[in-house]
Enzyme design. Structure first.
Site, PDB file in Angstrom:
ATOM      1  N   GLU A 178       0.879  -1.135   0.074  1.00  0.00           N
ATOM      2  CA  GLU A 178       0.043   0.101   0.013  1.00  0.00           C
ATOM      3  C   GLU A 178       0.814   1.306  -0.085  1.00  0.00           C
ATOM      4  OE1 GLU A 178      -2.698   0.528   3.156  1.00  0.00           O
ATOM      5  OE2 GLU A 178      -3.387   2.295   2.582  1.00  0.00           O
ATOM      6  N   LYS A 220      -2.557  -2.028  -3.232  1.00  0.00           N
ATOM      7  CA  LYS A 220      -3.570  -1.182  -2.501  1.00  0.00           C
ATOM      8  C   LYS A 220      -3.146   0.137  -2.850  1.00  0.00           C
ATOM      9  CE  LYS A 220      -5.902  -0.237   1.669  1.00  0.00           C
ATOM     10  NZ  LYS A 220      -6.846  -0.775   2.818  1.00  0.00           N
TER      11      LYS A 220
HETATM   12  P1  13P Z   1      -9.271   4.276   4.286  1.00  0.00           P
HETATM   13  O1  13P Z   1     -10.224   3.204   3.101  1.00  0.00           O
HETATM   14  O2  13P Z   1      -9.999   4.649   5.260  1.00  0.00           O
HETATM   15  O3  13P Z   1      -8.264   4.973   3.463  1.00  0.00           O
HETATM   16  O4  13P Z   1      -8.479   3.019   4.722  1.00  0.00           O
HETATM   17  C1  13P Z   1      -8.018   1.953   4.232  1.00  0.00           C
HETATM   18  C2  13P Z   1      -6.640   1.640   4.870  1.00  0.00           C
HETATM   19  O5  13P Z   1      -6.219   0.508   5.341  1.00  0.00           O
HETATM   20  C3  13P Z   1      -5.678   2.553   4.899  1.00  0.00           C
HETATM   21  O6  13P Z   1      -4.205   2.071   5.273  1.00  0.00           O
END
Ligand code: 13P
Length: 341
Positions: A178, A220
């Site tokens: 991510e 992600k």
């Molecule tokens: P959000 O969808 O609230 O951005 O959170 C996703 C997430 O796991 C952030 O690390």
């Protein structure tokens, strides 16, 4: 490393019609969410809230492929003594775990952070696997502002993501990679596109250098979107098109799936953008959601810490999960139009 197992888990995480519930708020973040609804952030309240989500049987069985947990939750039992992990498994979803230890200031790079947590990670992963986690998450944070992001911050964060990904795969856990480019600023969508493309290029270079296997991971990313404070907000179709353009330039087709973060978009925006991308289609990966706020804002508000509101909160969660499930198949707008007709 067992690549068949990894690829199987990754495929299951991004299976059609389903997506991931990010319920891995750290103690600090969940306190902020609870403050907003007037609930004290105690271990029992956190347990009650998350139990409510995981016992939303319709949502969990039909629309949720996996749940990202925080360390505390992975070890917690429901009120009746059943481990919360078991509730997730019984619903047919896969438990996962946030393993990064948060974003800390990066030396000599004012306003930028580096995500920590690599030291001792192998041993923690071994324990998490034993506790039932089959995938992990690590979030790198890239902010856009005057003179940032710097190469220093992008490279350091991409390197850490790749080190983390390789360690996960060694332990047969699928890494959710991510790299989040924040949407907090006043920048326009062009700048978000430029920065996101740059960040993803470096992330995939680093993944290659650390020998991570792309078939056994899930990306992600943020969507390509104007900053929240920008006066020029892009349309749903523009966000969808710009996001796909950047992803096609950067993400190899060996990656099985992309599960977006919501990053502060409203519930409806997050759903509409995902739906629009899936309607355009023609991409080699599954496109789904890994939403935190966009799935939980409604149930949190409905619950507000009151046992008599549990059913209403579960309905709110089920509704959002279903809308995003439809969006992951590009069927959300169609269903809205049919209902309106
Ligand atoms: P959000 O969808 O609230 O951005 O959170 C996703 C997430 O796991 C952030 O690390």
């Amino acid at each position: 490393m067992n690549l068949d197992q990894l690829a199987g888990t990754a495929e299951a995480m991004v299976q059609p019609g389903k997506g991931i519930l990010a319920a891995d708020e750290s103690s600090g973040t969940i306190k902020k969410r609870f403050d907003a609804i007037g609930v004290e952030s105690t271990p029992d309240n956190r347990r009650d809230y998350r139990e409510l989500l995981f016992r939303s049987t319709e949502a969990m069985k039909n629309y949720i492929s996996g749940v990202i947990l925080y360390d505390e939750t992975l070890r917690q039992n429901a009120r009746d003594g059943t481990p919360l992990v078991k509730l997730i498994e019984q619903a047919g979803a896969i438990p996962g775990i946030k393993v990064d230890l948060g974003a800390k200031p990066l030396p000599f790079c004012p306003g930028e952070t580096i995500t920590e947590g690599l030291d001792g990670l192998r041993e923690r992963l071994v324990e998490y696997y034993r506790l039932g986690a089959r995938f992990a998450k690590w979030r790198a944070v890239i902010d856009i502002g005057e003179g940032i992001p710097t190469w220093t911050a992008v490279q350091a964060n991409a390197h850490a993501l790749a080190r983390y990904a390789a360690l996960c795969q060694e332990q047969n856990m699928v890494p959710i990679v991510e790299p989040e480019v924040l949407m907090d600023g006043a920048h326009d969508i062009d700048r978000c596109a430029t920065v996101t493309e740059f960040v993803l290029k470096i992330v995939f270079q680093e993944l290659y250098e650390q020998r991570a296997v792309l078939e056994g991971m899930v990306l992600k990313p943020n969507m390509v979107i104007a900053g929240k404070k920008s006066p020029q907000q892009a349309s749903v179709d523009e966000v969808a098109e710009r996001t796909l353009t950047v992803l096609k330039r950067c993400v190899p087709s060996a990656v099985p799936g992309i599960a977006f973060l919501s990053g502060g978009q409203s519930d409806e925006e997050a759903t509409a953008h995902l739906d629009a991308m899936n309607r355009i289609g023609g991409v080699p990966w599954r496109l789904t959601f890994s939403y935190g706020r966009a799935l939980q804002a409604a149930p949190q508000k409905a619950w507000s810490g009151k046992p008599e509101n549990v059913a209403a909160a579960q309905r709110a969660f089920t509704h959002r999960a279903r809308m995003n499930g439809l969006a992951s198949d590009g069927q959300w707008r169609r269903e809205l139009e049919e209902r309106a007709a």
